[in-house]
Design an enzyme around this catalytic site. Structure first.
Site, PDB file in Angstrom:
ATOM      1  N   GLY A  49       0.741  -1.243  -0.133  1.00 28.60           N
ATOM      2  CA  GLY A  49       0.235  -0.028  -0.054  1.00 28.60           C
ATOM      3  C   GLY A  49       0.729   1.140  -0.081  1.00 28.60           C
ATOM      4  O   GLY A  49       0.491   2.372  -0.177  1.00 28.60           O
ATOM      5  N   PRO A  68       7.544   7.266  -6.020  1.00 26.78           N
ATOM      6  CA  PRO A  68       7.599   7.767  -7.116  1.00 26.78           C
ATOM      7  C   PRO A  68       8.483   6.911  -8.410  1.00 26.78           C
ATOM      8  O   PRO A  68       9.318   6.156  -7.843  1.00 26.78           O
ATOM      9  CB  PRO A  68       8.560   9.059  -6.863  1.00 26.78           C
ATOM     10  CG  PRO A  68       8.379   9.301  -5.449  1.00 26.78           C
ATOM     11  CD  PRO A  68       7.875   7.927  -4.688  1.00 26.78           C
ATOM     12  N   ALA A  69       7.799   6.727  -9.486  1.00 31.27           N
ATOM     13  CA  ALA A  69       8.130   5.788 -10.368  1.00 31.27           C
ATOM     14  C   ALA A  69       9.675   5.872 -10.814  1.00 31.27           C
ATOM     15  O   ALA A  69      10.416   5.006 -10.723  1.00 31.27           O
ATOM     16  CB  ALA A  69       7.256   5.578 -11.579  1.00 31.27           C
ATOM     17  N   GLY A 126      13.256   7.291 -10.053  1.00 35.73           N
ATOM     18  CA  GLY A 126      14.261   7.971  -9.082  1.00 35.73           C
ATOM     19  C   GLY A 126      15.475   8.122  -9.743  1.00 35.73           C
ATOM     20  O   GLY A 126      15.845   7.727 -10.863  1.00 35.73           O
ATOM     21  N   LEU A 127      16.338   8.879  -8.813  1.00 32.95           N
ATOM     22  CA  LEU A 127      17.782   9.258  -9.388  1.00 32.95           C
ATOM     23  C   LEU A 127      18.602   8.048  -8.762  1.00 32.95           C
ATOM     24  O   LEU A 127      18.558   8.022  -7.614  1.00 32.95           O
ATOM     25  CB  LEU A 127      18.259  10.501  -8.941  1.00 32.95           C
ATOM     26  CG  LEU A 127      19.696  10.905  -9.064  1.00 32.95           C
ATOM     27  CD1 LEU A 127      19.721  11.393 -10.619  1.00 32.95           C
ATOM     28  CD2 LEU A 127      20.317  11.907  -8.001  1.00 32.95           C
ATOM     29  N   GLY A 128      19.299   7.503  -9.613  1.00 35.47           N
ATOM     30  CA  GLY A 128      20.393   6.408  -9.254  1.00 35.47           C
ATOM     31  C   GLY A 128      21.697   7.126  -8.935  1.00 35.47           C
ATOM     32  O   GLY A 128      22.020   8.168  -9.643  1.00 35.47           O
ATOM     33  N   ASP A 183      17.761   6.638  -5.301  1.00 40.62           N
ATOM     34  CA  ASP A 183      18.306   4.903  -4.863  1.00 40.62           C
ATOM     35  C   ASP A 183      19.845   5.175  -4.726  1.00 40.62           C
ATOM     36  O   ASP A 183      20.468   5.283  -5.598  1.00 40.62           O
ATOM     37  CB  ASP A 183      17.825   4.151  -6.404  1.00 40.62           C
ATOM     38  CG  ASP A 183      18.585   2.811  -6.047  1.00 40.62           C
ATOM     39  OD1 ASP A 183      17.778   1.839  -5.180  1.00 40.62           O
ATOM     40  OD2 ASP A 183      19.586   2.443  -6.793  1.00 40.62           O
ATOM     41  N   TYR A 231      27.718   1.837  -2.437  1.00 36.88           N
ATOM     42  CA  TYR A 231      28.168   2.845  -3.095  1.00 36.88           C
ATOM     43  C   TYR A 231      28.874   3.937  -2.484  1.00 36.88           C
ATOM     44  O   TYR A 231      29.708   4.769  -3.091  1.00 36.88           O
ATOM     45  CB  TYR A 231      26.931   3.734  -3.839  1.00 36.88           C
ATOM     46  CG  TYR A 231      25.772   2.697  -4.625  1.00 36.88           C
ATOM     47  CD1 TYR A 231      26.432   1.479  -5.140  1.00 36.88           C
ATOM     48  CD2 TYR A 231      24.705   3.218  -5.074  1.00 36.88           C
ATOM     49  CE1 TYR A 231      25.533   0.510  -5.678  1.00 36.88           C
ATOM     50  CE2 TYR A 231      23.712   2.424  -5.778  1.00 36.88           C
ATOM     51  CZ  TYR A 231      24.352   1.138  -6.240  1.00 36.88           C
ATOM     52  OH  TYR A 231      23.310   0.361  -6.888  1.00 36.88           O
ATOM     53  N   LYS A 285      20.248   0.031  -0.110  1.00 38.98           N
ATOM     54  CA  LYS A 285      20.595  -1.584  -0.056  1.00 38.98           C
ATOM     55  C   LYS A 285      21.441  -1.982   0.752  1.00 38.98           C
ATOM     56  O   LYS A 285      22.432  -1.334   1.393  1.00 38.98           O
ATOM     57  CB  LYS A 285      21.350  -1.862  -1.524  1.00 38.98           C
ATOM     58  CG  LYS A 285      20.359  -1.268  -2.653  1.00 38.98           C
ATOM     59  CD  LYS A 285      20.761  -1.684  -3.929  1.00 38.98           C
ATOM     60  CE  LYS A 285      20.200  -0.876  -5.149  1.00 38.98           C
ATOM     61  NZ  LYS A 285      20.814   0.570  -5.379  1.00 38.98           N
ATOM     62  N   HIS A 292      20.841  -6.395  -1.774  1.00 36.81           N
ATOM     63  CA  HIS A 292      21.425  -5.636  -2.920  1.00 36.81           C
ATOM     64  C   HIS A 292      21.662  -6.949  -3.904  1.00 36.81           C
ATOM     65  O   HIS A 292      21.540  -6.618  -5.034  1.00 36.81           O
ATOM     66  CB  HIS A 292      23.017  -5.286  -2.573  1.00 36.81           C
ATOM     67  CG  HIS A 292      23.635  -4.206  -3.667  1.00 36.81           C
ATOM     68  ND1 HIS A 292      24.125  -2.993  -3.309  1.00 36.81           N
ATOM     69  CD2 HIS A 292      23.409  -4.208  -4.898  1.00 36.81           C
ATOM     70  CE1 HIS A 292      24.497  -2.340  -4.247  1.00 36.81           C
ATOM     71  NE2 HIS A 292      24.142  -3.043  -5.329  1.00 36.81           N
TER      72      HIS A 292
HETATM   73  P1  NDP Z   1      22.110   4.217 -16.330  1.00 38.44           P
HETATM   74  O1  NDP Z   1      21.178   3.213 -17.225  1.00 38.44           O
HETATM   75  O2  NDP Z   1      21.249   5.133 -15.389  1.00 38.44           O
HETATM   76  O3  NDP Z   1      23.110   4.907 -17.098  1.00 38.44           O
HETATM   77  C1  NDP Z   1      23.884   5.662 -16.536  1.00 38.44           C
HETATM   78  C2  NDP Z   1      24.869   6.273 -17.655  1.00 38.44           C
HETATM   79  O4  NDP Z   1      24.042   7.123 -18.437  1.00 38.44           O
HETATM   80  C3  NDP Z   1      25.884   7.172 -17.041  1.00 38.44           C
HETATM   81  O5  NDP Z   1      27.246   6.942 -17.685  1.00 38.44           O
HETATM   82  C4  NDP Z   1      25.317   8.535 -17.198  1.00 38.44           C
HETATM   83  O6  NDP Z   1      26.454   9.589 -17.487  1.00 38.44           O
HETATM   84  C5  NDP Z   1      24.719   8.736 -18.453  1.00 38.44           C
HETATM   85  N1  NDP Z   1      23.802   8.955 -18.879  1.00 38.44           N
HETATM   86  C6  NDP Z   1      22.448   9.570 -18.016  1.00 38.44           C
HETATM   87  N2  NDP Z   1      21.367  10.243 -18.535  1.00 38.44           N
HETATM   88  C7  NDP Z   1      21.692  10.332 -19.951  1.00 38.44           C
HETATM   89  C8  NDP Z   1      20.979  10.723 -20.915  1.00 38.44           C
HETATM   90  N3  NDP Z   1      20.013  11.425 -21.070  1.00 38.44           N
HETATM   91  N4  NDP Z   1      21.632  10.881 -22.301  1.00 38.44           N
HETATM   92  C9  NDP Z   1      22.974  10.110 -22.337  1.00 38.44           C
HETATM   93  N5  NDP Z   1      23.807   9.427 -21.334  1.00 38.44           N
HETATM   94  C10 NDP Z   1      23.006   9.505 -20.203  1.00 38.44           C
HETATM   95  O7  NDP Z   1      22.853   2.870 -15.470  1.00 38.44           O
HETATM   96  P2  NDP Z   1      23.321   2.606 -14.133  1.00 38.44           P
HETATM   97  O8  NDP Z   1      24.009   1.330 -13.938  1.00 38.44           O
HETATM   98  O9  NDP Z   1      23.999   3.828 -13.252  1.00 38.44           O
HETATM   99  O10 NDP Z   1      22.080   2.244 -13.323  1.00 38.44           O
HETATM  100  C11 NDP Z   1      21.286   3.334 -12.759  1.00 38.44           C
HETATM  101  C12 NDP Z   1      21.106   3.178 -11.166  1.00 38.44           C
HETATM  102  O11 NDP Z   1      20.497   1.833 -11.063  1.00 38.44           O
HETATM  103  C13 NDP Z   1      22.411   3.098 -10.597  1.00 38.44           C
HETATM  104  O12 NDP Z   1      22.820   4.338 -10.324  1.00 38.44           O
HETATM  105  C14 NDP Z   1      22.223   2.556  -9.270  1.00 38.44           C
HETATM  106  O13 NDP Z   1      21.192   3.267  -8.546  1.00 38.44           O
HETATM  107  C15 NDP Z   1      21.217   1.281  -9.789  1.00 38.44           C
HETATM  108  N6  NDP Z   1      21.939   0.052  -9.809  1.00 38.44           N
HETATM  109  C16 NDP Z   1      21.751  -1.098  -9.336  1.00 38.44           C
HETATM  110  C17 NDP Z   1      22.454  -2.131  -9.269  1.00 38.44           C
HETATM  111  C18 NDP Z   1      22.135  -3.324  -8.558  1.00 38.44           C
HETATM  112  O14 NDP Z   1      22.596  -4.315  -8.587  1.00 38.44           O
HETATM  113  N7  NDP Z   1      20.941  -3.306  -7.908  1.00 38.44           N
HETATM  114  C19 NDP Z   1      23.550  -2.461 -10.447  1.00 38.44           C
HETATM  115  C20 NDP Z   1      23.821  -1.124 -11.280  1.00 38.44           C
HETATM  116  C21 NDP Z   1      23.006   0.356 -10.860  1.00 38.44           C
HETATM  117  P3  NDP Z   1      26.350  10.936 -16.593  1.00 38.44           P
HETATM  118  O15 NDP Z   1      26.225  10.781 -15.158  1.00 38.44           O
HETATM  119  O16 NDP Z   1      27.629  11.693 -17.066  1.00 38.44           O
HETATM  120  O17 NDP Z   1      25.177  11.734 -17.192  1.00 38.44           O
END
Ligand code: NDP
Length: 293
Positions: free
Chosen positions: A8, A12-13, A15-17, A42, A47, A72, A105
Protein backbone atom coordinates in the site's frame (compact mmCIF):
# COMPACT_ATOMS: atom_id res chain seq x y z
CA UNK A 1 3.80 9.43 -11.37
CA UNK A 2 3.52 7.04 -8.44
CA UNK A 3 3.33 3.26 -8.16
CA UNK A 4 1.54 1.56 -5.26
CA UNK A 5 3.61 -1.24 -3.75
CA UNK A 6 2.16 -4.52 -2.48
CA UNK A 7 1.87 -3.16 1.07
CA UNK A 8 0.00 0.00 0.00
CA UNK A 9 3.00 2.35 0.20
CA UNK A 10 3.31 4.65 -2.81
CA UNK A 11 6.65 5.25 -4.52
CA UNK A 12 7.58 7.75 -7.24
CA UNK A 13 8.17 5.59 -10.34
CA UNK A 14 11.30 7.48 -11.42
CA UNK A 15 14.20 7.89 -9.01
CA UNK A 16 17.74 9.20 -9.31
CA UNK A 17 20.38 6.44 -9.23
CA UNK A 18 23.78 7.22 -7.71
CA UNK A 19 25.91 4.14 -8.46
CA UNK A 20 29.39 5.36 -9.48
CA UNK A 21 28.45 8.94 -8.57
CA UNK A 22 31.61 10.10 -6.80
CA UNK A 23 30.87 11.25 -3.24
CA UNK A 24 31.95 14.80 -4.14
CA UNK A 25 29.44 14.88 -7.04
CA UNK A 26 26.58 13.13 -5.28
CA UNK A 27 25.23 15.96 -3.11
CA UNK A 28 24.99 18.28 -6.13
CA UNK A 29 23.35 15.57 -8.25
CA UNK A 30 20.72 14.93 -5.54
CA UNK A 31 20.12 18.68 -5.16
CA UNK A 32 19.70 19.05 -8.95
CA UNK A 33 17.31 16.10 -9.09
CA UNK A 34 15.15 17.35 -6.24
CA UNK A 35 15.06 20.86 -7.77
CA UNK A 36 13.93 19.26 -11.05
CA UNK A 37 11.06 17.43 -9.38
CA UNK A 38 12.46 13.97 -8.54
CA UNK A 39 11.26 12.73 -5.16
CA UNK A 40 13.01 9.35 -5.07
CA UNK A 41 16.73 8.55 -4.69
CA UNK A 42 18.24 5.06 -5.03
CA UNK A 43 21.55 4.55 -3.23
CA UNK A 44 23.31 1.61 -1.53
CA UNK A 45 25.68 0.97 1.35
CA UNK A 46 28.13 -0.36 -1.25
CA UNK A 47 28.13 2.90 -3.26
CA UNK A 48 29.88 4.77 -0.44
CA UNK A 49 27.74 7.89 -0.89
CA UNK A 50 24.80 7.55 1.52
CA UNK A 51 26.19 10.45 3.58
CA UNK A 52 26.25 12.72 0.51
CA UNK A 53 22.74 11.64 -0.50
CA UNK A 54 21.53 12.66 2.96
CA UNK A 55 23.32 16.02 2.65
CA UNK A 56 21.66 16.68 -0.71
CA UNK A 57 18.22 15.93 0.68
CA UNK A 58 18.76 18.22 3.67
CA UNK A 59 20.09 21.11 1.59
CA UNK A 60 17.11 20.87 -0.81
CA UNK A 61 14.89 22.40 1.85
CA UNK A 62 12.32 19.64 1.31
CA UNK A 63 10.88 17.87 4.30
CA UNK A 64 12.31 14.37 4.86
CA UNK A 65 8.84 12.91 4.32
CA UNK A 66 8.66 14.34 0.79
CA UNK A 67 11.60 12.26 -0.48
CA UNK A 68 11.43 8.49 -0.99
CA UNK A 69 14.80 7.08 0.12
CA UNK A 70 15.78 3.64 -1.14
CA UNK A 71 19.02 1.97 -0.09
CA UNK A 72 20.56 -1.51 -0.14
CA UNK A 73 22.19 -3.85 2.34
CA UNK A 74 25.50 -5.20 1.07
CA UNK A 75 26.16 -8.98 1.26
CA UNK A 76 28.89 -8.65 3.90
CA UNK A 77 26.12 -7.40 6.23
CA UNK A 78 23.81 -10.40 5.65
CA UNK A 79 22.66 -12.37 8.69
CA UNK A 80 19.92 -11.38 11.16
CA UNK A 81 21.87 -9.22 13.62
CA UNK A 82 24.24 -7.88 10.97
CA UNK A 83 21.36 -6.71 8.79
CA UNK A 84 19.62 -5.03 11.73
CA UNK A 85 22.90 -3.19 12.29
CA UNK A 86 23.14 -2.35 8.57
CA UNK A 87 19.99 -0.25 9.15
CA UNK A 88 21.85 1.68 11.90
CA UNK A 89 24.75 2.32 9.51
CA UNK A 90 22.55 3.42 6.62
CA UNK A 91 20.29 5.71 8.64
CA UNK A 92 23.30 7.12 10.50
CA UNK A 93 25.01 8.09 7.24
CA UNK A 94 21.84 9.36 5.59
CA UNK A 95 20.92 11.28 8.76
CA UNK A 96 17.35 9.98 8.87
CA UNK A 97 15.32 7.96 11.36
CA UNK A 98 13.50 5.74 8.87
CA UNK A 99 14.00 4.44 5.34
CA UNK A 100 11.30 4.26 2.68
CA UNK A 101 12.63 1.12 1.00
CA UNK A 102 15.46 -1.15 2.14
CA UNK A 103 16.47 -3.96 -0.22
CA UNK A 104 18.98 -6.82 -0.26
CA UNK A 105 21.58 -5.86 -2.90
CA UNK A 106 21.84 -9.35 -4.37
CA UNK A 107 21.36 -12.97 -3.36
CA UNK A 108 24.38 -14.64 -1.76
CA UNK A 109 24.06 -17.88 -3.75
CA UNK A 110 26.63 -19.90 -1.78
CA UNK A 111 25.19 -18.88 1.62
CA UNK A 112 21.53 -18.45 0.99
CA UNK A 113 20.68 -19.08 4.64
CA UNK A 114 22.35 -15.74 5.42
CA UNK A 115 20.27 -14.10 2.70
CA UNK A 116 17.12 -15.49 4.33
CA UNK A 117 18.25 -14.30 7.77
CA UNK A 118 18.89 -10.86 6.26
CA UNK A 119 15.36 -10.82 4.87
CA UNK A 120 13.96 -11.78 8.27
CA UNK A 121 15.78 -8.78 9.71
CA UNK A 122 14.13 -6.59 7.05
CA UNK A 123 10.78 -8.01 8.16
CA UNK A 124 11.60 -7.02 11.77
CA UNK A 125 12.54 -3.48 10.65
CA UNK A 126 9.28 -3.27 8.71
CA UNK A 127 7.22 -4.44 11.70
CA UNK A 128 8.98 -1.84 13.87
CA UNK A 129 8.20 0.98 11.42
CA UNK A 130 11.90 1.63 10.78
CA UNK A 131 11.39 0.98 7.05
CA UNK A 132 8.18 1.55 5.09
CA UNK A 133 8.82 -1.23 2.56
CA UNK A 134 11.36 -4.00 1.96
CA UNK A 135 12.64 -5.68 -1.17
CA UNK A 136 15.38 -7.48 -3.04
CA UNK A 137 17.66 -6.95 -6.02
CA UNK A 138 19.08 -9.29 -8.64
CA UNK A 139 16.81 -12.13 -7.48
CA UNK A 140 16.08 -14.70 -10.18
CA UNK A 141 12.81 -16.71 -10.03
CA UNK A 142 14.46 -19.60 -8.21
CA UNK A 143 15.89 -17.23 -5.57
CA UNK A 144 12.43 -15.73 -5.08
CA UNK A 145 10.89 -19.17 -4.73
CA UNK A 146 13.42 -20.22 -2.10
CA UNK A 147 13.04 -16.93 -0.24
CA UNK A 148 9.24 -16.99 -0.25
CA UNK A 149 9.30 -20.55 1.08
CA UNK A 150 11.23 -19.47 4.19
CA UNK A 151 9.98 -15.96 4.99
CA UNK A 152 6.70 -14.20 5.83
CA UNK A 153 6.68 -10.94 3.87
CA UNK A 154 6.67 -10.88 0.07
CA UNK A 155 9.28 -8.32 -1.08
CA UNK A 156 7.70 -5.16 -2.50
CA UNK A 157 10.38 -4.64 -5.16
CA UNK A 158 12.92 -6.65 -7.17
CA UNK A 159 15.54 -4.35 -8.72
CA UNK A 160 17.17 -6.03 -11.74
CA UNK A 161 19.26 -5.24 -14.83
CA UNK A 162 16.66 -4.15 -17.37
CA UNK A 163 17.09 -2.12 -20.57
CA UNK A 164 16.05 -2.86 -24.16
CA UNK A 165 19.01 -5.22 -24.75
CA UNK A 166 18.26 -7.30 -21.63
CA UNK A 167 14.67 -7.46 -20.44
CA UNK A 168 14.57 -10.67 -18.37
CA UNK A 169 10.94 -11.56 -19.24
CA UNK A 170 11.06 -14.64 -16.99
CA UNK A 171 12.05 -12.55 -13.97
CA UNK A 172 9.44 -9.91 -14.77
CA UNK A 173 6.77 -12.63 -15.02
CA UNK A 174 7.81 -14.18 -11.70
CA UNK A 175 7.76 -10.76 -10.03
CA UNK A 176 4.26 -10.09 -11.37
CA UNK A 177 3.03 -13.50 -10.27
CA UNK A 178 4.12 -12.79 -6.72
CA UNK A 179 2.92 -9.17 -6.65
CA UNK A 180 6.47 -7.78 -6.66
CA UNK A 181 7.23 -4.56 -8.54
CA UNK A 182 10.07 -4.84 -11.06
CA UNK A 183 12.47 -1.91 -10.85
CA UNK A 184 14.99 -1.42 -13.67
CA UNK A 185 18.65 -0.82 -12.94
CA UNK A 186 20.72 0.50 -15.85
CA UNK A 187 17.31 1.55 -17.23
CA UNK A 188 18.93 3.53 -20.05
CA UNK A 189 21.58 0.87 -20.54
CA UNK A 190 24.51 2.36 -18.60
CA UNK A 191 25.95 -1.16 -18.17
CA UNK A 192 26.11 -1.45 -21.99
CA UNK A 193 28.44 1.53 -22.34
CA UNK A 194 30.13 2.72 -19.21
CA UNK A 195 33.90 2.31 -19.38
CA UNK A 196 35.78 -0.61 -17.88
CA UNK A 197 32.92 -3.12 -17.84
CA UNK A 198 33.89 -5.58 -20.56
CA UNK A 199 34.62 -5.53 -24.26
CA UNK A 200 32.46 -5.92 -27.35
CA UNK A 201 29.33 -4.55 -25.79
CA UNK A 202 26.72 -2.92 -27.97
CA UNK A 203 25.70 0.49 -26.65
CA UNK A 204 21.91 0.54 -26.37
CA UNK A 205 21.98 4.35 -26.39
CA UNK A 206 23.16 4.14 -30.03
CA UNK A 207 20.54 1.67 -31.23
CA UNK A 208 19.05 2.80 -34.58
CA UNK A 209 15.53 1.56 -33.81
CA UNK A 210 15.47 3.55 -30.58
CA UNK A 211 16.90 6.58 -32.41
CA UNK A 212 14.07 6.41 -34.95
CA UNK A 213 11.39 6.30 -32.25
CA UNK A 214 13.12 9.14 -30.41
CA UNK A 215 13.20 11.25 -33.54
CA UNK A 216 9.51 10.64 -34.23
CA UNK A 217 8.65 12.09 -30.80
CA UNK A 218 11.29 14.82 -30.69
CA UNK A 219 12.77 13.06 -27.67
CA UNK A 220 16.14 11.48 -26.83
CA UNK A 221 16.89 7.73 -26.73
CA UNK A 222 17.16 7.92 -22.92
CA UNK A 223 13.71 9.49 -22.71
CA UNK A 224 12.23 6.82 -24.97
CA UNK A 225 13.68 4.03 -22.82
CA UNK A 226 12.40 5.61 -19.62
CA UNK A 227 8.94 6.09 -21.13
CA UNK A 228 8.95 2.40 -22.17
CA UNK A 229 9.61 1.40 -18.54
CA UNK A 230 6.80 3.64 -17.27
CA UNK A 231 4.25 2.47 -19.81
CA UNK A 232 5.06 -1.15 -18.98
CA UNK A 233 4.49 -0.48 -15.27
CA UNK A 234 8.09 -0.56 -14.05
CA UNK A 235 10.02 1.76 -11.78
CA UNK A 236 13.33 3.08 -13.19
CA UNK A 237 16.26 4.81 -11.51
CA UNK A 238 18.44 6.48 -14.17
CA UNK A 239 21.82 7.73 -12.96
CA UNK A 240 23.38 11.02 -13.93
CA UNK A 241 25.57 13.61 -12.27
CA UNK A 242 24.98 16.08 -15.11
CA UNK A 243 22.18 18.58 -14.33
CA UNK A 244 21.00 18.80 -17.96
CA UNK A 245 20.77 15.00 -18.26
CA UNK A 246 19.13 14.74 -14.82
CA UNK A 247 16.44 17.13 -16.12
CA UNK A 248 16.20 15.33 -19.49
CA UNK A 249 15.58 12.01 -17.74
CA UNK A 250 12.65 13.51 -15.85
CA UNK A 251 11.06 15.19 -18.88
CA UNK A 252 9.15 12.07 -19.88
CA UNK A 253 5.62 12.73 -18.68
CA UNK A 254 4.44 14.64 -21.76
CA UNK A 255 4.54 12.03 -24.54
CA UNK A 256 3.27 8.53 -25.16
CA UNK A 257 4.74 5.57 -27.05
CA UNK A 258 2.33 3.58 -29.22
CA UNK A 259 1.69 -0.14 -28.75
CA UNK A 260 3.79 -0.80 -31.87
CA UNK A 261 6.68 1.28 -30.53
CA UNK A 262 6.59 -0.56 -27.20
CA UNK A 263 6.59 -3.87 -29.07
CA UNK A 264 9.50 -2.71 -31.26
CA UNK A 265 11.52 -1.93 -28.13
CA UNK A 266 10.67 -5.37 -26.70
CA UNK A 267 12.11 -7.10 -29.78
CA UNK A 268 15.58 -5.65 -29.09
CA UNK A 269 16.21 -8.07 -26.19
CA UNK A 270 19.40 -10.06 -26.80
CA UNK A 271 18.94 -12.38 -23.81
CA UNK A 272 22.51 -11.59 -22.80
CA UNK A 273 23.30 -10.17 -19.41
CA UNK A 274 25.81 -7.31 -19.21
CA UNK A 275 26.15 -7.13 -15.43
CA UNK A 276 27.23 -9.77 -12.94
CA UNK A 277 25.48 -13.16 -12.87
CA UNK A 278 23.42 -13.35 -9.66
CA UNK A 279 24.16 -17.08 -9.38
CA UNK A 280 27.91 -16.62 -9.38
CA UNK A 281 29.37 -16.82 -5.88
CA UNK A 282 32.16 -14.25 -5.55
CA UNK A 283 34.11 -14.41 -2.35
CA UNK A 284 35.60 -10.92 -2.74
CA UNK A 285 32.16 -9.38 -2.21
CA UNK A 286 32.17 -10.59 1.37
CA UNK A 287 35.58 -9.03 1.96
CA UNK A 288 34.19 -5.55 1.34
CA UNK A 289 33.16 -4.30 4.76
CA UNK A 290 30.67 -1.46 5.05
CA UNK A 291 32.03 1.22 7.41
CA UNK A 292 30.17 2.31 10.51
CA UNK A 293 28.21 5.58 10.29
P1 NDP B 1 21.95 4.03 -16.29
O1 NDP B 1 21.21 3.21 -17.28
O2 NDP B 1 21.20 4.89 -15.37
O3 NDP B 1 23.00 4.91 -17.13
C1 NDP B 1 23.86 5.81 -16.51
C2 NDP B 1 24.87 6.31 -17.54
O4 NDP B 1 24.18 7.05 -18.55
C3 NDP B 1 25.90 7.24 -16.97
O5 NDP B 1 27.11 7.01 -17.68
C4 NDP B 1 25.33 8.64 -17.29
O6 NDP B 1 26.39 9.56 -17.41
C5 NDP B 1 24.66 8.38 -18.63
N1 NDP B 1 23.45 9.20 -18.87
C6 NDP B 1 22.52 9.55 -17.97
N2 NDP B 1 21.51 10.20 -18.57
C7 NDP B 1 21.81 10.26 -19.87
C8 NDP B 1 21.15 10.82 -21.00
N3 NDP B 1 19.96 11.44 -20.86
N4 NDP B 1 21.76 10.71 -22.21
C9 NDP B 1 22.95 10.09 -22.33
N5 NDP B 1 23.63 9.54 -21.30
C10 NDP B 1 23.05 9.62 -20.07
O7 NDP B 1 22.94 3.03 -15.53
P2 NDP B 1 23.28 2.66 -14.03
O8 NDP B 1 24.00 1.37 -14.11
O9 NDP B 1 23.91 3.77 -13.30
O10 NDP B 1 21.87 2.34 -13.36
C11 NDP B 1 21.07 3.30 -12.72
C12 NDP B 1 21.00 3.04 -11.23
O11 NDP B 1 20.58 1.72 -10.96
C13 NDP B 1 22.34 3.13 -10.51
O12 NDP B 1 22.81 4.45 -10.35
C14 NDP B 1 21.99 2.44 -9.23
O13 NDP B 1 21.25 3.30 -8.39
C15 NDP B 1 21.17 1.27 -9.74
N6 NDP B 1 21.98 0.06 -10.00
C16 NDP B 1 21.73 -1.04 -9.23
C17 NDP B 1 22.42 -2.21 -9.41
C18 NDP B 1 22.09 -3.37 -8.57
O14 NDP B 1 22.83 -4.36 -8.58
N7 NDP B 1 21.02 -3.34 -7.81
C19 NDP B 1 23.48 -2.33 -10.42
C20 NDP B 1 23.65 -1.14 -11.23
C21 NDP B 1 22.91 0.00 -11.00
P3 NDP B 1 26.37 11.01 -16.66
O15 NDP B 1 26.31 10.76 -15.17
O16 NDP B 1 27.63 11.64 -17.11
O17 NDP B 1 25.14 11.72 -17.18
Amino acid sequence: MHITLNNGVTMPAIGLGVFQSAPEQTTAAVEAALATGYRHIDTAAAYGNEREVGAGIRSSGLDRSEVFIETKVWVSDYGYDQTLHAWDKATGKLGVDYLDLLILHQPAPDRFEKTIAAHKALERLLADGRVRAIGVSNFMPHHLKELLGSTDVVPAVNQIELHPYFTQPDVQAADTRHGILTQAWSPIGGITFYPGWGQDRRNVMEDPAIAAIAQAHGKSPAQVMLRWHLQQGRSAIPKSTNPARIAENFDIFNFELSTDELAALDTLDTGTRNGPDPDEAREERFAMAIPEA
